[in-house]
Motif scaffolding. Sequence first.
Motif, short mmCIF file in Angstrom:
data_model
loop_
_atom_site.label_atom_id
_atom_site.label_comp_id
_atom_site.label_asym_id
_atom_site.label_seq_id
_atom_site.Cartn_x
_atom_site.Cartn_y
_atom_site.Cartn_z
N TYR A 108 16.06 20.40 10.50
CA TYR A 108 15.81 21.79 10.13
C TYR A 108 14.74 22.34 11.07
O TYR A 108 13.68 21.74 11.25
N LEU A 109 15.00 23.49 11.70
CA LEU A 109 14.05 24.04 12.66
C LEU A 109 13.33 25.24 12.08
O LEU A 109 13.90 26.33 11.98
N PRO A 110 12.05 25.06 11.69
CA PRO A 110 11.30 26.17 11.09
C PRO A 110 11.26 27.39 12.02
O PRO A 110 11.20 28.52 11.54
N LYS A 111 11.33 27.15 13.32
CA LYS A 111 11.33 28.26 14.29
C LYS A 111 12.45 29.25 14.05
O LYS A 111 12.37 30.40 14.43
N MET A 112 13.53 28.75 13.46
CA MET A 112 14.70 29.62 13.27
C MET A 112 14.67 30.34 11.92
O MET A 112 15.49 31.22 11.66
N ALA A 113 13.73 29.96 11.05
CA ALA A 113 13.68 30.54 9.71
C ALA A 113 13.44 32.04 9.79
O ALA A 113 12.54 32.49 10.51
N GLY A 114 14.23 32.79 9.08
CA GLY A 114 14.05 34.24 9.02
C GLY A 114 14.50 34.97 10.27
O GLY A 114 14.34 36.18 10.38
N ARG A 115 15.05 34.22 11.24
CA ARG A 115 15.51 34.88 12.46
C ARG A 115 17.01 35.15 12.34
O ARG A 115 17.73 34.40 11.72
N THR A 116 17.45 36.21 12.96
CA THR A 116 18.90 36.43 12.96
C THR A 116 19.44 36.02 14.32
O THR A 116 18.81 36.23 15.34
N VAL A 117 20.61 35.41 14.30
CA VAL A 117 21.27 35.04 15.56
C VAL A 117 22.42 36.01 15.77
O VAL A 117 22.89 36.63 14.81
N PRO A 118 22.87 36.18 17.02
CA PRO A 118 23.93 37.16 17.28
C PRO A 118 25.14 36.97 16.36
O PRO A 118 25.66 35.87 16.23
#
Lengths: 314, 476
Positions: free
Chosen positions: B127-137
């Motif tokens: 699990y990558l906390p960096k990606m939390a709450g981010r939207t991907v294309p």
Amino acid sequence: MLSRTADNIYWSARYLERADFQARILDACTRLTSLPASYAGASNAWEGAIASTGGANLFRSLYDRIDEWTVRDFIAFNPGNPSSISNCLMIARNNARAVRTALTSEMWEVINDAWLELKGSTRQDMDRDEIARFIAWVKGVTQMFEGAAHRTMLRNDAYYFTRIGGAIERADNTARILDVKYHLLLPVNETVGGGLDYFQWTTILREVSALTAYHWVYRESVKPWLIADLLILNRQMPRSLASCYEALVRHFDLIAETYGQQGECQRLAGATLTHLRASCMESVFQEGLHEFVTGFIGRNHALGDGIARQYLLS
Amino acid sequence: MAMTAFDEMYGLPGDDLHTRAPYDELRRWLAATPPEQFAIRRSQAELFFRRIGITFSVYGEAEAGERIIPFDIIPRVLTGDEWAVLDRGLRQRVTALNAFLADVYGAGECIRAGIVPAELIYSNPAYLPKMAGRTVPHNLYVHIAGIDIVRVGEDAFYVLEDNARTPSGVSYMLENREAMMRLFPELFSCHRIAPVEVYPEALLATLQSVAPAGAPACPTIALLTPGPYNSAFYEHSFLADKLGVELVEGRDLIVRDDTVYMRTTEGPRRVDVIYRRIDDDFLDPLAFRPDSVLGVPGLMDAYLAGNVTLTNAVGTGIADDKAIYSYMPEIVRFFTGEEALLKNVPTWRCREPEALAYVLDNLSELVVKEVNGSGGYGMLVGPCATQGEIDQFRKKLRRSPEGFIAQPTLALSTCPTFVASGVAPRHVDLRPFVLSGTDGIRVVPGGLTRVALKEGSLVVNSSQGGGTKDTWVLEN
């Protein structure tokens, strides 16, 4: 095209051209040493061969004697010699493998087959017949690669970089032979030596597969100044410095046209070609053949650096 | 180990007189063709693979250099009806995987609803906390999935694992077909085999569809490889070639103003979509492993700014996790509102004390896998293991039970295969490839059939001595 791709294509072509050249040196030298003993230049033929490859210092650091076996090992097989035939084929293959998508499958198969065959079937202890077959095989590989490029590649920048790699290496190789043998190539009417020199001159021609070409072009007996003319200025001779630079200028122009941008390489290659076209053998000998060739090798080298700056490292 | 397995050609064990219908022609062909002919064709196949250079390297085997994966010339056949079932199940599963990942890095509804335990997500190394709450294309995560399927009976297919990171093997699906068509053209005239050659086209359409909003109509796509020393490099170059896109290494890319460019002979050129075959950890030394020389400094910034699409998205490894896998039936139900069409293999999560106790008591009958493992590394096949191996594994399990799951040893179906002694049954699995774009899901009929060449072996991975077969889906 990716700069790295251009880099790999360019070096693949350069190393295959170099493999061919090394094979020719070995071939010519083997022939020279099979001359009758009365022309006993044979002993230094091997030294001449090593000098022609440009690896004399390296050779001395690897072997304690110079003879048919050590020279053959050095030129054909030694992994410690970066320009040995087996290294050339391996480096060409590594470069090709990294950019398989930029080569046609025919070109890749030539290089890959060569590498597989080299790994599987070459031995240091070949007899003369076997080494002759090996040399013919190496030349065949380069010819098949060139043929495959010519017949199957799209005429785009990848093709142009293939041609440029081959031409710049070939110019360097021809110039190196001239640089090693310049003392044999004398201005008009100055002759030294006898039969031995004759054999040495014809050896130069054999190294570049030009003996027959010589007779067609000049229609007279082998004269050293005409050999120099053939290898430097003659535009019909595909290995002459002038021919190589015509090819370089042509392909740099095509690249400039494709990209809509001129640069250092177009300028450098154009200047060298102009210089060659403005020269005649009298002026070359006046300047001094050795100085002329040394100057050329330097300019050719500078063009190589220019290619790296303009296209390969951007 | 004697295990009775369903045979793809003969059906039930011990019933050699009966041939399953899709294999009728093949069996006749096998019986009618002289053995010398097969020997010739097999060596031609080997030559074919060697010449085109379809090789892989095995990690930790410096001596091996470039090897080719053994190719078996007897194909594995699926009927159109069997495939239709798999096709529906695969679409459903990958839809659920994408919704799950968007939820895990977004609202977290499946966690709040108690479908998957929170700690299994948030304390998972994948699990990558960096990606939390981010939207991907386009909110898509798994653009390319490889779903490993095994068969244990006429109608019994199971998903063995989901590969949602950078699944490989599709080049073998394509080259195996190419080899078969060259070697045995006669077989293709007496069977109606669905083409797999459309895969590169489908992949290209998928990649084009997921370009960022501001990208030109014909976006620039690049395939990012770790380089020629990676075991799957052949596949990377093969795919780039078939797609007609640049094959780039990290050093070919630069990031300026959160925008990715590749270094070309004409200067920098903007890149819109990167089909990356590099693991998350190595993508960007500024964001992940600082010692990575394979990646591109600043790539994550460009990605999170929405200026480039990475396929697959960053952080999909959580869906590869084998403990998460065990919740897939619930995940599919939660996100699609349907029962999972493809079954899961029953799985004991060793992180749960009762499950661990059962697993420790039954190690000699179970398959135990690392939750984050892949490639067949680090697993125990109980029935094939020595007492020493089992004892050693028991220690590992006790030390970090949360790192493992266990499954019953399945009798994977067998398929007739050429071996030293002639033709013999060998266990196979199947990896179909599922593509997800903004314009829908594409599944090419077929996949990679892997075969365990050692008698009785259940491990099909190429790194463990597995081979491959062409996979036919017959059209109705």
